[in-house]
Design a protein around this motif. Structure first.
Motif, PDB file in Angstrom:
ATOM      1  N   SER A  92      37.313  75.151  83.067  1.00 47.21           N
ATOM      2  CA  SER A  92      37.884  74.605  84.362  1.00 47.21           C
ATOM      3  C   SER A  92      37.980  72.979  84.483  1.00 47.21           C
ATOM      4  O   SER A  92      39.161  72.466  84.985  1.00 47.21           O
ATOM      5  N   THR A  93      37.131  72.324  83.873  1.00 47.00           N
ATOM      6  CA  THR A  93      37.289  70.889  83.775  1.00 47.00           C
ATOM      7  C   THR A  93      38.432  70.400  82.897  1.00 47.00           C
ATOM      8  O   THR A  93      39.146  69.516  83.208  1.00 47.00           O
ATOM      9  N   THR A 144      41.543  70.965  85.404  1.00 42.33           N
ATOM     10  CA  THR A 144      41.595  70.120  86.443  1.00 42.33           C
ATOM     11  C   THR A 144      42.272  68.687  85.800  1.00 42.33           C
ATOM     12  O   THR A 144      42.925  68.075  86.460  1.00 42.33           O
ATOM     13  N   SER A 176      41.664  68.202  91.731  1.00 41.64           N
ATOM     14  CA  SER A 176      40.218  68.058  92.009  1.00 41.64           C
ATOM     15  C   SER A 176      39.542  69.432  91.491  1.00 41.64           C
ATOM     16  O   SER A 176      39.938  70.419  91.600  1.00 41.64           O
ATOM     17  N   LYS A 177      38.305  68.976  91.208  1.00 41.75           N
ATOM     18  CA  LYS A 177      37.439  70.539  91.001  1.00 41.75           C
ATOM     19  C   LYS A 177      37.365  71.151  92.143  1.00 41.75           C
ATOM     20  O   LYS A 177      37.195  72.348  91.922  1.00 41.75           O
ATOM     21  N   TYR A 203      40.384  73.475  92.604  1.00 41.86           N
ATOM     22  CA  TYR A 203      40.423  74.333  91.650  1.00 41.86           C
ATOM     23  C   TYR A 203      39.477  75.367  91.771  1.00 41.86           C
ATOM     24  O   TYR A 203      39.611  76.685  91.580  1.00 41.86           O
ATOM     25  N   GLN A 204      38.139  75.116  92.205  1.00 39.46           N
ATOM     26  CA  GLN A 204      37.201  76.045  92.425  1.00 39.46           C
ATOM     27  C   GLN A 204      37.497  77.021  93.656  1.00 39.46           C
ATOM     28  O   GLN A 204      37.199  78.157  93.619  1.00 39.46           O
TER      29      GLN A 204
END
Length: 253
Positions: A231-232, A235, A241-242, A245-246
């Motif tokens: 995920s990082t 992004t 932005s995290k 995304y989350q």
């Protein structure tokens, strides 16, 4: 020996005797004498007095003012006034503005014409610098767009499409996306559906993320499935932005 009394003029009778230059006395008429004094920019006082040796040379008179006799002597026509001076060439052009105000007299204003030749190089240089800056920013913007991680960047690179998505080329990937697009536009996240079930509300809008287009969201999903990107990493690649995304993307992967 007489010399020319006009400021800046170096004519001297002994020196100029062979150059066809004549020297002329100030007129005896007081009014005409005063006019000459004004023209030559001299003030009568302790530093300047009109005497028999005070002369103005022929350089400061127009040709039609001077009469040459048969014996070669030069004299001035009656009423002649010196008008040719070096400072006349240095003066900036002037314009006269006339302004009428009802029955009031005409007010004449003299103002110096702006010299358009003083700053053209500076204006041109500033304009070129601005154009250069705009061109630089445009080029920088194009470079950033070309480096952006999205499908448009790889649409002409089948190997990269295959590497990130598993599809042989962009056209094949696009064909699949178009077939799924109607469903994707009405897609609802699992977490969103759970909240709606608890509140017994009706779904009124499909799933979407404002940061990237739906096609690139599909591309992000394939990158995660095909390459197992974290995920990082995603992004950073997709400039998300995290939190975005989350909350909006995680349930797709």
């Amino acid at each position: 020996m007489p010399y020319c009394c006009v400021p800046g003029c170096t004519s001297y009778q002994r020196k100029e005797s062979d150059k066809n230059i004549s020297f002329h006395r100030f007129p005896s008429d007081s009014k005409a004498c005063r006019e000459w004094t004004v023209k030559v920019k001299r003030d009568i006082g302790p530093h300047f007095q009109i005497t028999d040796n005070t002369r103005v040379c022929s350089k400061h008179f127009t040709q039609d003012c001077i009469i040459c006799s048969l014996t070669g002597l030069h004299r001035l026509k009656r009423g002649s006034v010196p008008t040719l001076f070096t400072w006349c060439c240095e003066l900036k052009p002037r314009r006269t503005l006339q302004r009428h105000q009802g029955v009031c007299d005409i007010e004449t204003l003299e103002e110096e014409e702006e010299d358009q030749h003083l700053f053209p190089d500076q204006n041109t240089r500033e304009e070129k610098e601005k154009q250069k800056e705009i061109a630089g920013l445009t080029e920088e913007n194009e470079n950033l767009r070309s480096q952006q991680f999205c499908l448009q960047r790889f649409q002409c690179e089948p190997k990269m499409i295959l590497f990130y998505t598993g599809f042989k080329d962009y056209e094949t990937l696009k064909a699949l996306y178009l077939s799924l697009q109607p469903t994707a536009q009405s897609l609802v996240r699992w977490s969103q559906m759970q909240r709606l079930n608890k509140t017994e509300q009706t779904v009124t809008a499909g799933f979407h993320v404002h940061n990237i287009c739906l096609f690139d969201q599909f591309f992000l999903f394939l990158c995660r499935m095909r390459q197992g990107l974290l995920s990082t990493d995603l992004t950073v690649r997709f400039n998300l932005s995290k939190a975005t995304y989350q909350s909006d993307m995680y349930n797709l992967g």
